[in-house]
Scaffold this active site. Sequence first.
Site, PDB file in Angstrom:
ATOM      1  N   SER A 194    -109.048  71.761  30.918  1.00 19.48           N
ATOM      2  CA  SER A 194    -107.716  72.185  30.454  1.00 19.48           C
ATOM      3  C   SER A 194    -107.806  72.661  29.010  1.00 19.48           C
ATOM      4  O   SER A 194    -108.696  72.233  28.260  1.00 19.48           O
ATOM      5  CB  SER A 194    -106.754  70.996  30.525  1.00 19.48           C
ATOM      6  N   ILE A 223    -100.072  77.166  32.980  1.00 19.54           N
ATOM      7  CA  ILE A 223     -99.878  77.927  34.217  1.00 19.54           C
ATOM      8  C   ILE A 223     -98.639  77.387  34.925  1.00 19.54           C
ATOM      9  O   ILE A 223     -98.417  76.171  34.972  1.00 19.54           O
ATOM     10  CB  ILE A 223    -101.115  77.768  35.158  1.00 19.54           C
ATOM     11  N   SER A 248    -109.316  62.789  29.483  1.00 26.49           N
ATOM     12  CA  SER A 248    -109.962  62.912  30.809  1.00 26.49           C
ATOM     13  C   SER A 248    -110.526  64.317  30.977  1.00 26.49           C
ATOM     14  O   SER A 248    -111.601  64.507  31.550  1.00 26.49           O
ATOM     15  CB  SER A 248    -108.970  62.587  31.940  1.00 26.49           C
ATOM     16  N   LYS A 249    -109.827  65.310  30.455  1.00 20.86           N
ATOM     17  CA  LYS A 249    -110.277  66.700  30.603  1.00 20.86           C
ATOM     18  C   LYS A 249    -111.455  67.007  29.673  1.00 20.86           C
ATOM     19  O   LYS A 249    -112.351  67.781  30.021  1.00 20.86           O
ATOM     20  CB  LYS A 249    -109.115  67.660  30.340  1.00 20.86           C
ATOM     21  N   TYR A 279    -104.518  62.375  29.538  1.00 21.70           N
ATOM     22  CA  TYR A 279    -104.844  63.660  30.175  1.00 21.70           C
ATOM     23  C   TYR A 279    -105.914  64.414  29.380  1.00 21.70           C
ATOM     24  O   TYR A 279    -106.945  64.826  29.928  1.00 21.70           O
ATOM     25  CB  TYR A 279    -103.565  64.498  30.280  1.00 21.70           C
ATOM     26  N   ALA A 280    -105.677  64.571  28.071  1.00 21.43           N
ATOM     27  CA  ALA A 280    -106.596  65.364  27.241  1.00 21.43           C
ATOM     28  C   ALA A 280    -107.986  64.737  27.199  1.00 21.43           C
ATOM     29  O   ALA A 280    -109.001  65.445  27.268  1.00 21.43           O
ATOM     30  CB  ALA A 280    -106.023  65.510  25.831  1.00 21.43           C
ATOM     31  N   VAL A 317    -109.069  61.779  45.704  1.00 24.42           N
ATOM     32  CA  VAL A 317    -110.332  61.959  44.971  1.00 24.42           C
ATOM     33  C   VAL A 317    -110.674  60.778  44.069  1.00 24.42           C
ATOM     34  O   VAL A 317    -111.801  60.661  43.617  1.00 24.42           O
ATOM     35  CB  VAL A 317    -110.343  63.264  44.135  1.00 24.42           C
TER      36      VAL A 317
HETATM   37  N1  NAD Z   1    -100.874  74.034  35.392  1.00 27.18           N
HETATM   38  C1  NAD Z   1    -101.448  74.071  34.190  1.00 27.18           C
HETATM   39  O1  NAD Z   1    -100.861  74.524  33.206  1.00 27.18           O
HETATM   40  C2  NAD Z   1    -102.851  73.544  34.000  1.00 27.18           C
HETATM   41  C3  NAD Z   1    -103.467  73.799  32.766  1.00 27.18           C
HETATM   42  C4  NAD Z   1    -104.741  73.319  32.549  1.00 27.18           C
HETATM   43  C5  NAD Z   1    -105.401  72.618  33.546  1.00 27.18           C
HETATM   44  N2  NAD Z   1    -104.784  72.388  34.732  1.00 27.18           N
HETATM   45  C6  NAD Z   1    -105.542  71.630  35.743  1.00 27.18           C
HETATM   46  O2  NAD Z   1    -105.703  72.411  36.909  1.00 27.18           O
HETATM   47  C7  NAD Z   1    -105.693  71.567  38.057  1.00 27.18           C
HETATM   48  C8  NAD Z   1    -104.597  72.030  39.004  1.00 27.18           C
HETATM   49  O3  NAD Z   1    -103.365  71.981  38.291  1.00 27.18           O
HETATM   50  P1  NAD Z   1    -101.968  72.385  38.948  1.00 27.18           P
HETATM   51  O4  NAD Z   1    -101.101  72.761  37.824  1.00 27.18           O
HETATM   52  O5  NAD Z   1    -102.164  73.303  40.100  1.00 27.18           O
HETATM   53  O6  NAD Z   1    -101.497  70.932  39.475  1.00 27.18           O
HETATM   54  P2  NAD Z   1    -100.369  70.551  40.534  1.00 27.18           P
HETATM   55  O7  NAD Z   1     -99.835  69.218  40.128  1.00 27.18           O
HETATM   56  O8  NAD Z   1     -99.406  71.647  40.660  1.00 27.18           O
HETATM   57  O9  NAD Z   1    -101.224  70.377  41.884  1.00 27.18           O
HETATM   58  C9  NAD Z   1    -102.195  69.367  41.947  1.00 27.18           C
HETATM   59  C10 NAD Z   1    -102.659  69.177  43.379  1.00 27.18           C
HETATM   60  O10 NAD Z   1    -103.614  68.106  43.376  1.00 27.18           O
HETATM   61  C11 NAD Z   1    -103.274  67.162  44.375  1.00 27.18           C
HETATM   62  N3  NAD Z   1    -103.722  65.832  43.953  1.00 27.18           N
HETATM   63  C12 NAD Z   1    -103.260  65.093  42.910  1.00 27.18           C
HETATM   64  N4  NAD Z   1    -103.901  63.915  42.874  1.00 27.18           N
HETATM   65  C13 NAD Z   1    -104.806  63.918  43.892  1.00 27.18           C
HETATM   66  C14 NAD Z   1    -105.744  62.996  44.366  1.00 27.18           C
HETATM   67  N5  NAD Z   1    -105.895  61.784  43.788  1.00 27.18           N
HETATM   68  N6  NAD Z   1    -106.512  63.325  45.425  1.00 27.18           N
HETATM   69  C15 NAD Z   1    -106.364  64.530  46.022  1.00 27.18           C
HETATM   70  N7  NAD Z   1    -105.465  65.447  45.643  1.00 27.18           N
HETATM   71  C16 NAD Z   1    -104.693  65.136  44.587  1.00 27.18           C
HETATM   72  C17 NAD Z   1    -101.750  67.253  44.499  1.00 27.18           C
HETATM   73  O11 NAD Z   1    -101.306  66.732  45.737  1.00 27.18           O
HETATM   74  C18 NAD Z   1    -101.540  68.753  44.329  1.00 27.18           C
HETATM   75  O12 NAD Z   1    -101.686  69.422  45.558  1.00 27.18           O
HETATM   76  C19 NAD Z   1    -105.499  70.141  37.527  1.00 27.18           C
HETATM   77  O13 NAD Z   1    -106.746  69.524  37.382  1.00 27.18           O
HETATM   78  C20 NAD Z   1    -104.841  70.376  36.187  1.00 27.18           C
HETATM   79  O14 NAD Z   1    -105.045  69.302  35.306  1.00 27.18           O
HETATM   80  C21 NAD Z   1    -103.519  72.834  34.988  1.00 27.18           C
END
Ligand code: NAD
Length: 267
Positions: free
Chosen positions: A148, A194, A164-165, A161-162, A70
Amino acid sequence: MSEIQAEFELSGRTAIVTGGGVGIGRATAAMLAEAGARVVVADRDRETGERTAAEIAEAGGLAEFRAVDVSQRLEVDALVEATQSAHGRIDVMVNNAGIISDAPFLEISEEDLDRVHAVNFKGVFFGCQAAGRVMVDQGSGSIVNLASGAIDVATPTLVPYATSKAAVAQLSRSVAVELGPFGVRVNAVAPGFIDTPMNERHASGPDGRLDPKKHGEVLAARATMSPLGLTGEPRDIALAVLYLASDAGRFMTGTVLRPNGGATMPW
Ligand SMILES: NC(=O)c1ccc[n+]([C@@H]2O[C@H](COP(=O)([O-])OP(=O)(O)OC[C@H]3O[C@@H](n4cnc5c(N)ncnc54)[C@H](O)[C@@H]3O)[C@@H](O)[C@H]2O)c1
């Protein structure tokens, strides 16, 4: 089907979920498919992305995998174009792919800052623009961007990270204003902690593998941050995305929805 079920129903609609291979994206792809959508699982990791698409198909859903990084505008454009030409429309775009990095502020390199913002902010920007063009032509669509809880609480070591979000949240509101008159809704979801592969770094042993004892301790500690005493699961976030993606959310745009167990309110 009851009226309520009909409002969450996505049959005949096409959805793209970036980062759909694991974690929140995987649960979201599965839920949108369960609601009837044809889902394009888009991920830079072919193995997990193909597995998620296969699992959805095995469960009776409509899914396919497409590779995308992406952070590359041309790849996002190609993903959207291929989806539209294969299925004729894009009703739901979930810009979920994201990465995280931990480092003390004074030690963050320019490369690290760029790497995180390229995926988390520019990736979402590219997804909004590419899908937005198709949706404006259609006169309908729902874009859901993953922000986030880090936009509400200042957390040490998470500056790239923060920020960007926080940019994703404001991007979502700004784009909502521009695309609303064309029938396109744009919202963000800001999850709390999560249990996904992204957070395994908090619970890995010296060999880099998940340490079950440490993992349990991390989840228990996180649960104390919610007045409910709960830790969220990917499905909790997928439900929020489904609401915003479906007709149930027809009056929702420019919102940041916070499924986080109450963790980020002052209490
Ligand atoms: N897990 C948490 O606690 C949490 C909390 C707040 C926000 N988020 C946000 O939710 C979203 C999903 O989080 P998650 O915990 O499932 O993450 P994760 O790391 O478990 O999974 C992320 C997925 O995105 C894919 N990915 C990463 N970079 C990519 C790229 N450049 N192009 C295409 N695919 C790419 C990875 O291969 C993976 O499948 C993220 O944006 C994360 O920042 C997560």
